[in-house]
Motif scaffolding. Structure first.
Motif, PDB file in Angstrom:
ATOM      1  N   THR A 149      -9.847 -35.029 -29.022  1.00 42.23           N
ATOM      2  CA  THR A 149      -8.867 -34.407 -28.125  1.00 42.23           C
ATOM      3  C   THR A 149      -8.950 -34.990 -26.715  1.00 42.23           C
ATOM      4  OG1 THR A 149     -10.439 -32.587 -27.732  1.00 42.23           O
ATOM      5  CG2 THR A 149      -8.743 -32.247 -29.423  1.00 42.23           C
ATOM      6  N   THR A 153      -5.811 -36.838 -24.793  1.00 35.88           N
ATOM      7  CA  THR A 153      -5.303 -36.297 -23.530  1.00 35.88           C
ATOM      8  C   THR A 153      -5.786 -37.077 -22.312  1.00 35.88           C
ATOM      9  OG1 THR A 153      -7.175 -34.742 -23.423  1.00 35.88           O
ATOM     10  CG2 THR A 153      -5.154 -33.974 -24.495  1.00 35.88           C
ATOM     11  N   SER A 155      -8.774 -37.187 -20.957  1.00 36.31           N
ATOM     12  CA  SER A 155      -9.618 -36.379 -20.074  1.00 36.31           C
ATOM     13  C   SER A 155     -10.750 -37.242 -19.510  1.00 36.31           C
ATOM     14  CB  SER A 155     -10.213 -35.191 -20.836  1.00 36.31           C
ATOM     15  OG  SER A 155      -9.183 -34.341 -21.308  1.00 36.31           O
ATOM     16  N   GLU A 239      -3.813 -30.358 -27.088  1.00 36.39           N
ATOM     17  CA  GLU A 239      -3.894 -29.756 -25.758  1.00 36.39           C
ATOM     18  C   GLU A 239      -3.921 -28.234 -25.781  1.00 36.39           C
ATOM     19  OE1 GLU A 239      -1.666 -32.894 -22.837  1.00 36.39           O
ATOM     20  OE2 GLU A 239      -0.446 -31.984 -24.404  1.00 36.39           O
ATOM     21  N   ARG A 261       3.169 -34.939 -28.408  1.00 35.42           N
ATOM     22  CA  ARG A 261       1.874 -34.267 -28.562  1.00 35.42           C
ATOM     23  C   ARG A 261       0.810 -35.195 -29.143  1.00 35.42           C
ATOM     24  NH1 ARG A 261       1.448 -29.172 -26.059  1.00 35.42           N
ATOM     25  NH2 ARG A 261       3.554 -28.308 -25.963  1.00 35.42           N
TER      26      ARG A 261
END
Length: 309
Positions: A149, A153, A155, A239, A261
Motif C-alpha cells: 500500500t 500511494t 508514502s 488508500e 485507485r
C-alpha cells in the motif's frame, strides 16, 4: 581505474540489456546482505555498481569509449600529456620525459611539481588545473522493504543510514520491485568526498491485493443475495474503504473498475483497481437447497453453451 566493461564481464559492444543482465547476476552474488563477513565482496559490489552506473549513462559511456574519461568517470590525460601528439615533450637522450629541444626547462617543472617557494607548485601555477580529482568513497548498498500500500500511494519511507542517521525517502512514480534509488553523498567518506547510497526497493506482497502493471486487483467475496438482487458494498482500496455498487444478476468473475485507485504512473496518472466478484455460497443451507431443487426444473439455461457442450 578499472575498465567498467571488464568489471561487468561484458564486451564493448554489449547492449544496455546485456549490461543490466550482467549487473543483476553479479549484484545478486556480491550483495552485502549475502556477504556480511566478506569485505572483498562488498568492495567488489561497489566496483560493479560504479561500472553499471557509468555504462548505463549514455553520455558517460560515450565519453569513456572516446577515452575522455577513465573508469572512475574522471577526466583522462589532462593537457594531452601522453597523448602522442606532434607537440609537447619527448624523451631526451637520457630518457627524461621532460627534456625538450631548446633551453633546459627541468628547473621550471621542478618548481611546478615540488610545491616549493617558486610559485606554490603546479596546481597554483595553472589555476588548479592538472590536479587529478581525488576518488570518492565507496557506495553503500541498502535494501528497503516497502509495503504494497505504501508503494501504491508513494508514502515516504524512513530509512536508517550506515552512520545511524535517519532520513525520509520520497518514493518516485512508476516504482517497481528491484528499482534502485541513489542517495548522493550518503556512502563511505573518501578523499574526493563521500560516495553514494544505493537503495534497492523490494515491494512486499499483500494478503489480498495483487499488482497487474499499474492496476491493483482484488477478488471480492459477495453473498448470493447481493449478487442476485444487487447491493452497495464496502470495498478496501490501497488508500481507504469505498462503497461499490454490485449490479443485480452479477456472477462470479464479473470485474468492476474503481478508477484512479492503482499505482502512480511516471506520467502523473494512476492505474485503476479491478474488483473481481466472487459469489460466496453458504454451506449446508437447507432452505437454499430446498429452493434450488424447486427451481431447478424451471431453469432451462445452459451456462456452457458457448463451449459447444
Amino acid at each position: 581505474m578499472a575498465d567498467p566493461y571488464a568489471t561487468l564481464g561484458v564486451p564493448r559492444t554489449a547492449s544496455e540489456a546485456d549490461i543490466k543482465k550482467a549487473y543483476r547476476k553479479l549484484a545478486k552474488e556480491l550483495h552485502p546482505d549475502r556477504n556480511k563477513d566478506n569485505k572483498k565482496a562488498t568492495e567488489r559490489f561497489s566496483e560493479v555498481t560504479n561500472a553499471y552506473d557509468l555504462l548505463t549513462d549514455k553520455d558517460k559511456r560515450a565519453r569513456f569509449d572516446r577515452g575522455e574519461i577513465d573508469g572512475d568517470g574522471n577526466p583522462a590525460a589532462p593537457f594531452g600529456f601522453g597523448a602522442g601528439g606532434g607537440g609537447g615533450f619527448r624523451p631526451g637522450p637520457g630518457g627524461s620525459p621532460f627534456e625538450a629541444d631548446g633551453p633546459d626547462i627541468s628547473d621550471i617543472f621542478e618548481g611546478m611539481f615540488s610545491g616549493g617557494g617558486r610559485g606554490g607548485g603546479f596546481a597554483s601555477g595553472f589555476g588548479g588545473f592538472g590536479r587529478r580529482p581525488q576518488p570518492k568513497g565507496a557506495n553503500i548498498a541498502y535494501k528497503l522493504n516497502v509495503s504494497f500500500t505504501d508503494a501504491a500511494t508513494l508514502s515516504p519511507q524512513r530509512i536508517t543510514l550506515g552512520d545511524g542517521k535517519t532520513i525520509d525517502l520520497k518514493l518516485p512514480a512508476g516504482l517497481e520491485s528491484g528499482a534502485q534509488m541513489r542517495l548522493a553523498g550518503k556512502g563511505q567518506p573518501g578523499p574526493g568526498g563521500a560516495g553514494d547510497g544505493i537503495v534497492t526497493i523490494n515491494i512486499q506482497p499483500h494478503r489480498f491485493f495483487t499488482r497487474d502493471g499499474d492496476d491493483v486487483r482484488l477478488d471480492l467475496p459477495v453473498s448470493l443475495s447481493e449478487a442476485v438482487l444487487g447491493a452497495s458494498v464496502r470495498v478496501p482500496t490501497v488508500e481507504s474503504t469505498v462503497m461499490l455498487t454490485v449490479p443485480a444478476g452479477s456472477t462470479s468473475g464479473k470485474v468492476l473498475r474503481l478508477r484512479g485507485r492503482g499505482f502512480h504512473k511516471k506520467d502523473g496518472t494512476r492505474g485503476d483497481q479491478l474488483v473481481t466478484l466472487m459469489v460466496d455460497l453458504p454451506v449446508d443451507n437447507a432452505a437454499l437447497a430446498e429452493f434450488v431443487r424447486g427451481w431447478k426444473d424451471q431453469d432451462k439455461s445452459n451456462p456452457r453453451s458457448n463451449m459447444g457442450v
